[in-house]
Design a protein around this motif. Structure first.
Motif, PDB file in Angstrom:
ATOM      1  N   ALA A 117       0.864  -1.169  -0.140  1.00 25.92           N
ATOM      2  CA  ALA A 117      -0.049  -0.021   0.033  1.00 25.92           C
ATOM      3  C   ALA A 117       0.757   1.429   0.042  1.00 25.92           C
ATOM      4  O   ALA A 117       1.725   1.576   0.616  1.00 25.92           O
ATOM      5  N   GLU A 118       0.363   2.255  -0.997  1.00 16.64           N
ATOM      6  CA  GLU A 118       1.100   3.445  -0.889  1.00 16.64           C
ATOM      7  C   GLU A 118       0.349   4.728  -0.030  1.00 16.64           C
ATOM      8  O   GLU A 118       0.884   5.720   0.027  1.00 16.64           O
ATOM      9  N   SER A 119      -0.723   4.287   0.687  1.00 13.59           N
ATOM     10  CA  SER A 119      -1.590   5.212   1.344  1.00 13.59           C
ATOM     11  C   SER A 119      -1.974   4.570   2.459  1.00 13.59           C
ATOM     12  O   SER A 119      -2.172   3.427   2.524  1.00 13.59           O
ATOM     13  N   PRO A 120      -2.256   5.301   3.416  1.00 14.03           N
ATOM     14  CA  PRO A 120      -2.962   5.138   4.615  1.00 14.03           C
ATOM     15  C   PRO A 120      -4.382   4.474   4.379  1.00 14.03           C
ATOM     16  O   PRO A 120      -4.903   4.986   3.268  1.00 14.03           O
ATOM     17  N   ALA A 121      -4.960   3.609   5.029  1.00 13.22           N
ATOM     18  CA  ALA A 121      -6.390   3.437   4.766  1.00 13.22           C
ATOM     19  C   ALA A 121      -7.247   4.231   4.826  1.00 13.22           C
ATOM     20  O   ALA A 121      -7.255   5.133   6.038  1.00 13.22           O
ATOM     21  N   VAL A 122      -8.471   4.119   4.211  1.00 13.55           N
ATOM     22  CA  VAL A 122      -9.649   5.097   4.434  1.00 13.55           C
ATOM     23  C   VAL A 122     -10.703   4.201   4.861  1.00 13.55           C
ATOM     24  O   VAL A 122     -11.088   3.063   4.445  1.00 13.55           O
ATOM     25  N   GLU A 123     -11.226   4.618   5.944  1.00 16.80           N
ATOM     26  CA  GLU A 123     -12.085   3.863   6.905  1.00 16.80           C
ATOM     27  C   GLU A 123     -13.442   4.580   6.703  1.00 16.80           C
ATOM     28  O   GLU A 123     -13.456   5.969   7.050  1.00 16.80           O
ATOM     29  N   LYS A 124     -14.738   3.968   6.460  1.00 14.97           N
ATOM     30  CA  LYS A 124     -16.013   4.660   6.607  1.00 14.97           C
ATOM     31  C   LYS A 124     -16.976   3.743   6.448  1.00 14.97           C
ATOM     32  O   LYS A 124     -16.731   2.284   6.227  1.00 14.97           O
ATOM     33  N   VAL A 125     -18.218   4.046   6.805  1.00 15.61           N
ATOM     34  CA  VAL A 125     -19.275   3.341   6.955  1.00 15.61           C
ATOM     35  C   VAL A 125     -20.364   3.770   5.599  1.00 15.61           C
ATOM     36  O   VAL A 125     -20.603   4.978   5.597  1.00 15.61           O
ATOM     37  N   ARG A 126     -20.676   2.848   4.666  1.00 16.74           N
ATOM     38  CA  ARG A 126     -21.370   3.290   3.547  1.00 16.74           C
ATOM     39  C   ARG A 126     -22.888   2.557   3.882  1.00 16.74           C
ATOM     40  O   ARG A 126     -23.184   1.714   4.031  1.00 16.74           O
ATOM     41  N   TYR A 127     -23.808   3.868   3.648  1.00 17.93           N
ATOM     42  CA  TYR A 127     -25.097   3.550   3.815  1.00 17.93           C
ATOM     43  C   TYR A 127     -25.722   3.559   2.373  1.00 17.93           C
ATOM     44  O   TYR A 127     -25.622   4.560   1.915  1.00 17.93           O
ATOM     45  N   GLU A 129     -14.433   7.558   8.872  1.00 22.02           N
ATOM     46  CA  GLU A 129     -14.082   7.535  10.331  1.00 22.02           C
ATOM     47  C   GLU A 129     -12.482   7.815  10.467  1.00 22.02           C
ATOM     48  O   GLU A 129     -11.807   8.054   9.454  1.00 22.02           O
ATOM     49  N   GLY A 130     -11.850   7.718  11.654  1.00 22.03           N
ATOM     50  CA  GLY A 130     -10.568   7.957  11.621  1.00 22.03           C
ATOM     51  C   GLY A 130     -10.156   9.256  11.643  1.00 22.03           C
ATOM     52  O   GLY A 130     -10.743  10.113  12.055  1.00 22.03           O
ATOM     53  N   LYS A 131      -8.950   9.352  10.760  1.00 25.68           N
ATOM     54  CA  LYS A 131      -8.208  10.855  10.514  1.00 25.68           C
ATOM     55  C   LYS A 131      -9.439  11.557   9.606  1.00 25.68           C
ATOM     56  O   LYS A 131      -9.217  12.825   9.565  1.00 25.68           O
TER      57      LYS A 131
END
Length: 154
Positions: free
Chosen positions: A75-85, A101-103
């Motif tokens: 991975a070249e990037s940090p993870a993107v964390e999200k909740v998708r509705y 979420e997160g940053k």
């Protein structure tokens, strides 16, 4: 071909808890070309995306957890964390409301995918969708993963 519009959403006039949701974690193993790793539940997806903002070619391949874990080390990037509705709209469309979420906590966007470019361009979104950021590179998930929430939010 993926054809979608993206909006910067401040709030929704209903409870998102009333709609189906999935927690998503995604990162990028390449920014150019865009190669994304995404995981939700026990599904692992490798996606290659072409260039473009409103319309772009997209290829998805389901992979195993072992393949995902191996690719994650690149991975070249940090993870993107999200909740998708998933919120149903008129004309068989679906609003994908992402609560980050997160940053990226505090950011909410809404995306809608369309069958044709003409339908995407003609679409009149509900007021609650907010500002159209379809052509703003700062709100692409690749940019969000590297740079966080853009400072100029209207």
């Amino acid at each position: 071909m993926e054809i979608e519009r993206k909006f910067l959403t401040k709030e929704v006039p209903f409870s998102l808890a009333d709609f189906p949701a999935r927690k998503i974690s995604q990162c990028y193993i390449s920014m150019s070309p865009t190669i994304r790793l995404r995981q939700w539940d026990d599904r692992y997806i490798l996606t290659v995306k072409g260039k473009g903002l409103l319309a772009k070619e997209e290829f998805e391949l389901e992979i195993t957890k072992e393949e995902y874990d191996h690719l994650l080390t690149k991975a070249e990037s940090p993870a993107v964390e999200k909740v998708r509705y998933l919120v149903p709209l008129e004309d068989g469309l679906t609003a994908e409301v992402d609560v980050y979420e997160g940053k990226l906590t505090g950011l909410m966007t809404t995306e809608v995918e369309f069958p044709t470019l003409e339908e995407a361009e003609a679409y009149e979104p509900p007021y609650w969708f907010g500002k159209d950021v379809s052509f703003d590179h700062r709100y692409k998930n690749t940019s969000l993963s590297l740079h966080g929430i853009p400072e100029e939010r209207e």
